[in-house]
Design an enzyme around this catalytic site. Structure first.
Site, PDB file in Angstrom:
ATOM      1  N   PRO A 166       8.116  10.881   2.302  1.00  0.00           N
ATOM      2  CG  PRO A 166       5.784  11.055   2.350  1.00  0.00           C
ATOM      3  CD  PRO A 166       6.954  11.019   1.413  1.00  0.00           C
TER       4      PRO A 166
ATOM      5  N   GLY B  28       8.805   5.604   5.938  1.00  0.00           N
ATOM      6  CA  GLY B  28       8.086   4.440   6.494  1.00  0.00           C
ATOM      7  C   GLY B  28       6.612   4.399   6.155  1.00  0.00           C
ATOM      8  CB  SER B  29       4.297   6.402   4.633  1.00  0.00           C
ATOM      9  OG  SER B  29       4.542   7.011   5.869  1.00  0.00           O
ATOM     10  N   GLY B  30       5.416   3.593   2.758  1.00  0.00           N
ATOM     11  CA  GLY B  30       5.143   2.909   1.485  1.00  0.00           C
ATOM     12  C   GLY B  30       5.527   3.721   0.267  1.00  0.00           C
TER      13      GLY B  30
ATOM     14  N   GLY C 250       8.695   4.444  -0.550  1.00  0.00           N
ATOM     15  CA  GLY C 250      10.010   4.047  -1.069  1.00  0.00           C
ATOM     16  C   GLY C 250      11.192   4.794  -0.478  1.00  0.00           C
TER      17      GLY C 250
ATOM     18  CB  SER D  71      14.107   2.075   3.256  1.00  0.00           C
ATOM     19  OG  SER D  71      13.557   0.980   2.586  1.00  0.00           O
ATOM     20  CB  ALA D  72      13.711   1.270  -2.125  1.00  0.00           C
TER      21      ALA D  72
ATOM     22  CG  ASP E 164       9.700  -1.070  -2.894  1.00  0.00           C
ATOM     23  OD1 ASP E 164       8.779  -1.509  -3.603  1.00  0.00           O
ATOM     24  OD2 ASP E 164       9.542  -0.767  -1.692  1.00  0.00           O
TER      25      ASP E 164
HETATM   26  O1  PMV Z   1       8.213  -1.132   1.770  1.00  0.00           O
HETATM   27  P1  PMV Z   1       6.905  -0.908   1.072  1.00  0.00           P
HETATM   28  O2  PMV Z   1       5.822  -0.419   1.955  1.00  0.00           O
HETATM   29  O3  PMV Z   1       7.049  -0.148  -0.187  1.00  0.00           O
HETATM   30  O4  PMV Z   1       6.391  -2.386   0.619  1.00  0.00           O
HETATM   31  C1  PMV Z   1       7.090  -3.160  -0.269  1.00  0.00           C
HETATM   32  C2  PMV Z   1       6.178  -4.052  -1.016  1.00  0.00           C
HETATM   33  C3  PMV Z   1       6.070  -5.492  -0.528  1.00  0.00           C
HETATM   34  O5  PMV Z   1       5.522  -6.216  -1.615  1.00  0.00           O
HETATM   35  C4  PMV Z   1       5.144  -5.603   0.672  1.00  0.00           C
HETATM   36  C5  PMV Z   1       7.425  -6.074  -0.147  1.00  0.00           C
HETATM   37  C6  PMV Z   1       8.378  -6.286  -1.291  1.00  0.00           C
HETATM   38  O6  PMV Z   1       9.545  -6.592  -1.024  1.00  0.00           O
HETATM   39  O7  PMV Z   1       7.978  -6.209  -2.473  1.00  0.00           O
END
Ligand code: PMV
Length: 304
Positions: free
Chosen positions: A78, A80-82, A84, A86-87, A129
């Site tokens: 999914p 933009g929901s945490g 990963g 984009s990573a 990430d």
């Molecule tokens: O992008 P997310 O939602 O996986 O958040 C990353 C985690 C944070 O600690 C908020 C940012 C980071 O760079 O570690």
């Protein structure tokens, strides 16, 4: 043709604190993204993140004629929901470029380039990430300094209790915006925020010891404490706090996982319940969005 794939991730403990040099505990997921080199070349649009990532990765591995290549992305992660997404894109592009450059498959190099790509998404990523997505499994990660990022792969000694992922809704804010929001608070009241971040580190270490079978901490209490600390940081919207309250009344323990969100949804929630059947029945009755994943999927790999 070249095809690579990389997993998504969840943060078991330590989000936000990890940006300030505290440790984070991460797991990769069974949901993956793959990127395939496509024959048809086209002009890259560097304002799009995917094209930017592809171009940056090619240049980082010394491929000059980036206009000769194009790619196709397929993803179950999914956005933009945490989880990963984009990573995972950054890591995939990095692995694809390494392969195009005919370099030996090298996870550390893939990870380094992916970290540089991630900086485009938010200026000051922790690097956690891209590290979990590159290496897969379970990882304990800490950014000591920009040029010293340390991590250990972990083999959980005891079977992790069943953890569930519920989507609280896509946040309106980006990760970068949530990181900046915490930074502003840190600058306004450093003592208060440092105190919260230290307590988050305590949660991460207890969680680590629990999966290494070195303590008998109650996982539910740990998750709830971590959630309260994230609420104090201001990264959980009132809508999400209400949803978490509803789940807590059903005896679930819940925390956000990732950057969070303060206006509407706050991304995915990590949920633990002593009695999974009763949690699943409740989720069904409330029509909540449960995302089925297993944890500890393999890191980035070349598919063909
Ligand atoms: O992008 P997310 O939602 O996986 O958040 C990353 C985690 C944070 O600690 C908020 C940012 C980071 O760079 O570690």
């Amino acid at each position: 043709m070249i095809k690579v794939s990389a997993p998504g991730k969840i943060i078991l403990s330590g989000e936000h604190a990890v940006v300030y040099g505290h440790p984070g505990l991460y797991a990769s997921t069974s949901l993956r993204m793959n990127v395939e080199l496509s024959k048809s070349s086209r002009k890259l649009d560097l304002t799009s993140y995917a094209d930017y990532a592809f171009n940056k990765a090619l240049l980082s591995f010394g491929v000059k004629n980036s206009f000769n290549y194009s790619f196709k992305v397929n993803s179950k992660i999914p956005i933009g929901s945490g989880m990963g997404s984009s990573a995972s894109l950054a890591v995939n592009m990095s692995a694809l470029a390494q392969k195009i450059a005919k370099k030996e498959f090298n996870l550390d190099k893939i990870n380094k380039v992916a970290y540089e790509i991630e900086k485009k998404q938010h200026g000051n990523p922790s690097g956690g990430d891209n590290t979990i997505i590159t290496h897969g499994g379970f990882v304990w990660y800490r950014k000591e300094a920009e040029n010293l990022k340390v991590f250990s792969k972990i083999t959980p000694k005891k079977n992790l209790p069943n953890l569930y992922i519920i989507n609280s809704g896509t946040p309106k804010e980006t990760t970068g915006e949530m990181v900046s929001l915490v930074r502003e608070k840190y600058e306004q009241s450093p003592k208060r925020i440092i105190n919260i971040l230290n307590k988050i580190e305590f949660c991460s270490k207890e969680f680590l010891k629990l999966i290494l079978d070195e303590n008998n901490t109650n996982l539910g209490d740990l998750i709830t404490l971590n959630q309260r600390l994230l609420e104090e940081l201001g990264v959980v919207s009132s809508q999400t706090r209400n949803l978490i309250g509803l789940l807590e009344r059903k005896k679930a323990s819940v925390k956000i996982s990732g950057a969070g969100g303060k206006t509407y949804g706050s991304g995915i929630l990590l949920v633990y319940h002593k009695n999974p059947d009763s949690l699943i029945n409740f989720v069904k009755s409330q029509k909540l969005d449960m995302i089925p994943v297993t944890l500890g999927g393999k890191g980035v790999k070349i598919e063909k």
